[in-house]
Design a protein around this motif. Structure first.
Motif, PDB file in Angstrom:
ATOM      1  N   ILE A  87      58.698  84.202   4.164  1.00 43.24           N
ATOM      2  CA  ILE A  87      57.978  84.145   2.900  1.00 43.24           C
ATOM      3  C   ILE A  87      58.862  83.460   1.869  1.00 43.24           C
ATOM      4  N   ARG A  88      60.139  83.746   1.961  1.00 40.81           N
ATOM      5  CA  ARG A  88      61.127  83.122   1.083  1.00 40.81           C
ATOM      6  C   ARG A  88      62.409  82.963   1.868  1.00 40.81           C
ATOM      7  N   ARG A  89      63.036  81.806   1.771  1.00 46.71           N
ATOM      8  CA  ARG A  89      64.279  81.578   2.485  1.00 46.71           C
ATOM      9  C   ARG A  89      65.280  80.892   1.557  1.00 46.71           C
ATOM     10  N   GLU A  90      66.329  81.613   1.171  1.00 52.22           N
ATOM     11  CA  GLU A  90      67.361  81.083   0.291  1.00 52.22           C
ATOM     12  C   GLU A  90      68.722  81.045   0.972  1.00 52.22           C
ATOM     13  N   ARG A  91      68.885  81.790   2.054  1.00 56.63           N
ATOM     14  CA  ARG A  91      70.160  81.834   2.764  1.00 56.63           C
ATOM     15  C   ARG A  91      70.158  80.759   3.828  1.00 56.63           C
ATOM     16  N   THR A  92      70.620  79.599   3.450  1.00 57.22           N
ATOM     17  CA  THR A  92      70.622  78.468   4.374  1.00 57.22           C
ATOM     18  C   THR A  92      72.030  77.962   4.584  1.00 57.22           C
ATOM     19  N   GLN A  93      72.142  76.983   5.424  1.00 54.38           N
ATOM     20  CA  GLN A  93      73.441  76.362   5.659  1.00 54.38           C
ATOM     21  C   GLN A  93      73.898  75.663   4.384  1.00 54.38           C
ATOM     22  N   ARG A  94      75.177  75.775   4.088  1.00 52.19           N
ATOM     23  CA  ARG A  94      75.712  75.110   2.905  1.00 52.19           C
ATOM     24  C   ARG A  94      77.077  74.526   3.229  1.00 52.19           C
ATOM     25  N   SER A  95      77.405  73.482   2.527  1.00 49.88           N
ATOM     26  CA  SER A  95      78.718  72.873   2.719  1.00 49.88           C
ATOM     27  C   SER A  95      79.291  72.511   1.358  1.00 49.88           C
ATOM     28  N   ILE A  96      80.611  72.483   1.307  1.00 48.49           N
ATOM     29  CA  ILE A  96      81.341  72.202   0.079  1.00 48.49           C
ATOM     30  C   ILE A  96      82.342  71.099   0.370  1.00 48.49           C
ATOM     31  N   ASN A  97      82.473  70.186  -0.556  1.00 50.76           N
ATOM     32  CA  ASN A  97      83.458  69.121  -0.447  1.00 50.76           C
ATOM     33  C   ASN A  97      84.016  68.896  -1.843  1.00 50.76           C
ATOM     34  N   ARG A  98      85.282  69.207  -2.025  1.00 54.48           N
ATOM     35  CA  ARG A  98      85.895  69.128  -3.347  1.00 54.48           C
ATOM     36  C   ARG A  98      87.264  68.477  -3.231  1.00 54.48           C
ATOM     37  N   ARG A  99      87.577  67.591  -4.152  1.00 53.49           N
ATOM     38  CA  ARG A  99      88.887  66.933  -4.193  1.00 53.49           C
ATOM     39  C   ARG A  99      89.567  67.297  -5.507  1.00 53.49           C
ATOM     40  N   ILE A 100      90.853  67.669  -5.396  1.00 56.12           N
ATOM     41  CA  ILE A 100      91.632  68.029  -6.573  1.00 56.12           C
ATOM     42  C   ILE A 100      92.856  67.119  -6.615  1.00 56.12           C
ATOM     43  N   ARG A 101      92.925  66.287  -7.639  1.00 65.26           N
ATOM     44  CA  ARG A 101      94.055  65.363  -7.806  1.00 65.26           C
ATOM     45  C   ARG A 101      95.190  66.125  -8.484  1.00 65.26           C
ATOM     46  N   LEU A 102      96.371  66.075  -7.865  1.00 62.89           N
ATOM     47  CA  LEU A 102      97.535  66.764  -8.425  1.00 62.89           C
ATOM     48  C   LEU A 102      98.332  65.791  -9.283  1.00 62.89           C
ATOM     49  N   PRO A 103      98.803  66.235 -10.459  1.00 60.65           N
ATOM     50  CA  PRO A 103      99.483  65.321 -11.375  1.00 60.65           C
ATOM     51  C   PRO A 103     100.878  64.888 -10.928  1.00 60.65           C
ATOM     52  N   GLU A 104     101.518  65.678 -10.072  1.00 64.46           N
ATOM     53  CA  GLU A 104     102.865  65.350  -9.615  1.00 64.46           C
ATOM     54  C   GLU A 104     102.932  65.486  -8.105  1.00 64.46           C
ATOM     55  N   PRO A 105     103.889  64.784  -7.459  1.00 64.31           N
ATOM     56  CA  PRO A 105     104.036  64.920  -6.002  1.00 64.31           C
ATOM     57  C   PRO A 105     104.437  66.339  -5.609  1.00 64.31           C
ATOM     58  N   VAL A 106     103.986  66.767  -4.433  1.00 61.96           N
ATOM     59  CA  VAL A 106     104.308  68.092  -3.927  1.00 61.96           C
ATOM     60  C   VAL A 106     105.001  67.964  -2.576  1.00 61.96           C
ATOM     61  N   ASP A 107     105.697  69.028  -2.202  1.00 62.02           N
ATOM     62  CA  ASP A 107     106.384  69.089  -0.910  1.00 62.02           C
ATOM     63  C   ASP A 107     105.349  69.440   0.156  1.00 62.02           C
ATOM     64  N   GLU A 108     104.843  68.431   0.848  1.00 60.22           N
ATOM     65  CA  GLU A 108     103.750  68.627   1.806  1.00 60.22           C
ATOM     66  C   GLU A 108     104.127  69.583   2.933  1.00 60.22           C
ATOM     67  N   GLU A 109     105.397  69.638   3.286  1.00 57.70           N
ATOM     68  CA  GLU A 109     105.844  70.509   4.376  1.00 57.70           C
ATOM     69  C   GLU A 109     105.855  71.987   3.976  1.00 57.70           C
ATOM     70  N   ALA A 110     105.892  72.268   2.679  1.00 59.31           N
ATOM     71  CA  ALA A 110     106.013  73.650   2.211  1.00 59.31           C
ATOM     72  C   ALA A 110     104.705  74.222   1.661  1.00 59.31           C
ATOM     73  N   VAL A 111     103.609  73.495   1.788  1.00 60.86           N
ATOM     74  CA  VAL A 111     102.319  73.973   1.291  1.00 60.86           C
ATOM     75  C   VAL A 111     101.861  75.161   2.126  1.00 60.86           C
ATOM     76  N   SER A 112     101.318  76.179   1.462  1.00 61.40           N
ATOM     77  CA  SER A 112     100.787  77.344   2.181  1.00 61.40           C
ATOM     78  C   SER A 112      99.428  77.714   1.603  1.00 61.40           C
ATOM     79  N   ALA A 113      98.616  78.373   2.435  1.00 60.81           N
ATOM     80  CA  ALA A 113      97.281  78.768   1.995  1.00 60.81           C
ATOM     81  C   ALA A 113      96.940  80.130   2.566  1.00 60.81           C
TER      82      ALA A 113
END
Length: 139
Positions: A87-113
């Protein structure tokens, strides 16, 4: 005195760019497939926080290249049953694509998430200026 029409155009493009960078549409509502992101500039690192409720860790992809952090996520949702009558369907597949530009260089080897309770936190240590710098002679 008449204004330069290109100044008006440039101001309009700046406003549109700010709205898309902020993930907000012209009416102040979030743009679909966008995600709100906080970026904190600490003395020695950047911390990026994004709300990604409902996503599984294996469906979140983070890449860092050329000073830009790219966040992609896809929520595949539940298996669909084709013979169901919604009757109503709002829970569907979704995708996100976001880019964040960093103002200064970062240590790519030390990045953690980390991902906890629908909140993604990415820590990006800044590159330290050290003895690796090179003196440039002016001729």
């Amino acid at each position: 005195m008449r204004r330069n029409p290109f100044e008006d155009l440039e101001e309009m493009l700046d406003r549109v760019s700010e709205q898309f960078d902020g993930g907000v549409g012209t009416d102040g509502l979030p743009v679909p497939s966008s995600v709100a992101v906080d970026v904190i500039d600490r003395v020695d690192e950047y911390v990026v926080t994004a709300d990604l409720p409902g996503f599984e860790t294996e469906n979140i992809d983070l890449t860092l290249a050329d000073g830009t952090l790219r966040l992609e996520a896809e929520d595949v949702g539940e298996d669909e049953t084709l013979d169901e009558h919604y009757i109503r369907r709002e829970r569907t597949q979704r995708s996100i694509n976001r880019r964040i530009r960093l103002p200064e260089p970062v240590d790519e080897e030390a990045v953690s998430a980390g991902y906890n309770n629908g909140v993604l936190t990415v820590t990006l240590p800044k590159l330290e200026e050290g003895d690796d710098s090179k003196q440039i002679d002016i001729e």
